[in-house]
Write a protein that holds these residues in place. Structure first.
Motif, short mmCIF file in Angstrom:
data_model
loop_
_atom_site.label_atom_id
_atom_site.label_comp_id
_atom_site.label_asym_id
_atom_site.label_seq_id
_atom_site.Cartn_x
_atom_site.Cartn_y
_atom_site.Cartn_z
N ASP A 89 40.46 34.30 35.40
CA ASP A 89 41.57 33.78 34.99
C ASP A 89 41.85 33.20 33.61
O ASP A 89 43.26 33.65 33.09
CB ASP A 89 41.91 32.51 35.82
CG ASP A 89 43.44 32.03 35.69
OD1 ASP A 89 44.47 32.57 36.15
OD2 ASP A 89 43.54 30.90 35.12
N CYS A 90 40.78 32.64 33.01
CA CYS A 90 40.97 32.21 31.57
C CYS A 90 41.10 33.40 30.77
O CYS A 90 41.92 33.44 29.77
CB CYS A 90 39.86 31.41 31.24
SG CYS A 90 39.90 29.54 31.84
N ASN A 91 40.36 34.62 31.02
CA ASN A 91 40.32 35.76 30.23
C ASN A 91 41.90 36.34 30.21
O ASN A 91 42.36 36.87 29.38
CB ASN A 91 39.41 36.62 30.64
CG ASN A 91 37.90 36.22 29.91
OD1 ASN A 91 37.89 36.86 28.81
ND2 ASN A 91 37.08 35.70 30.46
N GLN A 92 42.25 36.45 31.61
CA GLN A 92 43.62 37.10 31.81
C GLN A 92 44.83 36.32 30.91
O GLN A 92 45.51 36.77 30.49
CB GLN A 92 44.01 36.93 33.22
CG GLN A 92 43.19 37.72 34.13
CD GLN A 92 43.77 39.23 33.98
OE1 GLN A 92 43.22 40.37 33.21
NE2 GLN A 92 44.74 39.59 34.87
N ASN A 93 44.61 34.85 30.83
CA ASN A 93 45.65 34.23 30.22
C ASN A 93 45.13 33.74 28.85
O ASN A 93 46.03 32.99 28.22
CB ASN A 93 45.71 32.98 30.86
CG ASN A 93 46.62 33.28 32.38
OD1 ASN A 93 47.81 33.40 32.45
ND2 ASN A 93 45.57 33.39 33.50
N GLY A 94 44.18 34.29 27.99
CA GLY A 94 43.85 34.01 26.61
C GLY A 94 43.27 32.56 26.52
O GLY A 94 43.57 31.86 25.35
N ILE A 95 42.65 31.81 27.38
CA ILE A 95 42.30 30.48 27.37
C ILE A 95 40.61 30.59 26.99
O ILE A 95 39.85 30.94 27.37
CB ILE A 95 42.33 29.62 28.66
CG1 ILE A 95 43.95 29.69 28.94
CG2 ILE A 95 42.09 28.34 28.40
CD1 ILE A 95 44.28 29.32 30.40
N ASP A 139 46.76 29.07 22.31
CA ASP A 139 47.84 28.22 22.23
C ASP A 139 47.41 26.90 21.86
O ASP A 139 46.41 26.15 22.28
CB ASP A 139 48.36 27.96 23.80
CG ASP A 139 49.71 27.08 24.04
OD1 ASP A 139 50.51 27.30 23.37
OD2 ASP A 139 49.36 26.10 24.63
N SER A 196 33.53 38.57 28.81
CA SER A 196 34.88 37.90 28.65
C SER A 196 35.31 38.31 26.94
O SER A 196 34.18 38.44 26.22
CB SER A 196 34.53 36.38 28.54
OG SER A 196 34.28 35.80 30.10
N TYR A 225 41.14 23.09 33.63
CA TYR A 225 41.80 23.36 32.36
C TYR A 225 42.07 21.96 31.83
O TYR A 225 42.15 20.99 32.52
CB TYR A 225 43.17 23.95 32.98
CG TYR A 225 43.06 25.18 33.66
CD1 TYR A 225 42.82 26.45 33.02
CD2 TYR A 225 43.21 25.07 35.12
CE1 TYR A 225 42.81 27.69 34.06
CE2 TYR A 225 43.04 26.20 35.79
CZ TYR A 225 43.02 27.51 35.35
OH TYR A 225 42.88 28.61 36.17
#
Length: 530
Positions: free
Chosen positions: A356-362, A255, A398, A311
């Motif tokens: 959480d970052c991996n789950q959300n593509g960050i 994003d 990751s 974040y």
């Protein structure tokens, strides 16, 4: 910090000279440009060339006269508005021969391209393997032959490769251009498996370089060359024409929104971080000078406080930051936590945040200034090994892009857990204040002196106080030398040493490159200790 940055700039100015003015003059006498001149004519003027591995082979191969930048230039640039990896042999350094570190530098550049779907332009001008060191260049999986293996893999994955032969291209090296999508060759260059001298020695045939493998032969007889160009400038213009007409893959990628400058000046970064390994500073002040609008949404701020997680946006990209806090912290239960040390709570927090970052593509950005994990009875009883293993597991698995910057110390397992080189960061940068190794010089000296003393005592001998001091000084000097970031950069453990003031700029460029590959495999973890 200012003196360290000044030293870095002096080093780089010397490395930029390559093989020196005399060697550059010989290149010009052949009607050819030097490697750096070729790159300047090839790439867009802005943004500036992001050179990687400039310290490669620094202070190595002294018995052979050295090999500045390992005799090859590699870095990221835009060509006709599109990001490329550019790899150019420097013919002023031993005729562009491949030293062991030359091969490793080219392989590192290809790895970056594979991980980020980054197209490559090769500017070839090389006499092949440096024969006195052939045993360290030729046979293994991280040696010369792997370059051509990677050519094939890059092609199979649809990552564009363009090669221009602009001088010598002999022996096994001749496979590289032929395994690429497009091959250009300038007049006066030579492309062959064996040069005239070797052909004569092998089969008794006398033939000139042009007759054997010149541009005319490969353009009209063998059909190997796609574009025959009269000189360097014509060839470089043709590459830009070809890039301008390339298609593009589609995909969403990370994003990204319009970039916003930080409210605090990134030029102040060098004055915030303490060059003293025992010094304290507030890592949030660093983050405020890196991220867009200086806005940082912190994750579990009051828990595991020696690691900061949260974040932000950087250059418009959504990112997650994992950073070592260097200030000491007093917990609510009264326990003091030492800055730069990873405690069980810190490791657990970081592992949860990275999941959480991996789950959300960050994408993840790691900012190192770490002494290692906490040790001692309380730490062991509190499960420090389990917590550290959990953090290492998540880093290892990751799937989002990972980018690492070493600001200060990066020691022991802390280096691993914070995504050191072995854990696959897309890029790893270091400030000139960086120091890293298994442990610091002082700790190593104490440990190894004790080991040596125990060995002597078992043999019925011992060490005098003077011998102990001499041994400690020798060990300390060795470890301090090896902890110098230039030592690691010479061996490509670091992609580039950077001025702290450029950290935001370099991170944004890295994120732009990482966004070229929008596809990530599913995020999966193995067994996590609880």
């Amino acid at each position: 910090m200012e003196s360290l940055v000044a030293r870095m700039r002096r080093d780089e100015a010397a490395i930029l000279q390559g093989g020196g003015a005399e060697a550059a003059g010989r290149q010009h006498a052949k009607g050819r440009l030097t490697a750096r001149e070729r790159i300047r004519h090839l790439i867009d003027p802005e943004p500036p060339f992001l050179e990687l591995g400039i310290y490669a082979a620094h202070r190595m191969y002294a018995e052979w006269g050295g090999a500045p930048a390992a005799g090859v230039i590699a870095g990221i640039a835009k060509i006709c508005g599109r990001h490329f990896m550019v790899i150019a042999n420097d013919a002023t350094v031993k005729a562009g021969s491949f030293f062991p570190m030359t091969a490793k530098k080219v392989l590192r550049a290809q790895t970056i391209s594979l991980e980020n779907r980054l197209p490559i332009v090769y500017l070839v001008d090389s006499a092949g393997i440096f024969l006195p060191l052939q045993e360290d260049v030729f046979p293994d999986t991280d040696d010369f032959g792997r370059v051509f293996y990677n050519n094939a893999v890059l092609s199979a994955r649809g990552i564009p490769q363009i090669t221009a032969v602009m001088g010598s291209c002999v022996a096994g090296g001749a496979y590289l251009p032929v395994m690429c999508d497009k091959l250009l060759m300038t007049e006066g260059s030579g492309l062959y498996l064996a040069g005239p001298a070797l052909v004569k020695a092998a089969i008794g045939q006398e033939v000139s370089s042009e007759e054997l493998g010149g541009a005319g032969v490969h353009a009209s007889l063998s059909g190997t060359v796609d574009f025959r160009e009269k000189d360097d400038l014509s060839c470089l213009r043709r590459i830009r024409e070809l890039v301008d007409k390339m298609g593009r893959r589609t995909g969403s990628g990370p994003d990204c929104r319009p970039s916003v400058e930080p409210r605090y000046d990134p030029a102040e970064l060098g004055g915030i971080v303490s060059a003293d390994p025992a010094g304290e500073y507030e890592m949030r002040e660093v983050i405020a000078r890196l991220v867009d609008d200086s806005r940082f949404t912190e994750f579990r701020k009051d828990y595991g406080q020696t690691l900061i997680t949260g974040y932000a946006r950087l250059g418009g990209f959504a990112v997650g930051l994992v950073a070592n806090q260097r200030q000491h912290r007093q917990r609510q239960d009264g326990r003091l936590e030492v800055g730069g040390v990873i405690y069980a709570e810190s490791a657990n927090k970081a592992a949860r945040f990275m999941m959480d970052c991996n789950q959300n593509g960050i994408p993840l950005i790691f900012l190192h200034d770490v002494n290692g994990f906490m040790v001692g009875k309380e730490a062991e009883h509190g499960g420090i090994i389990k917590a550290g293993a959990r953090m290492v597991n998540v880093v290892s698995n990751s799937v989002v892009p990972k980018i690492t910057v070493i600001l200060g110390g990066s020691f022991g397992a802390g280096h691993y857990a914070m995504c050191g080189r072995a854990y696959g960061p897309r890029f790893l940068f270091a400030w000139p204040s960086a120091r890293y190794g298994v442990m610091g010089g002082e700790q190593a000296a104490r440990t190894l002196v004790d080991v040596r003393l125990a060995q002597k005592e078992r043999a019925g001998a011992g060490l005098t106080d003077e011998q102990r001091l001499e041994l400690a000084a020798e060990i300390r000097e060795t470890f301090e030398q090896q902890a110098d970031p230039r030592y690691g950069a010479a061996r490509l453990w670091v992609d580039a040493l950077i001025d702290p003031a450029r950290t935001r700029e370099v991170l944004i460029r890295s994120l732009q490159v990482a966004s070229l590959d929008p596809d990530s495999p599913p995020f999966k973890l193995g067994l996590l200790q609880t």
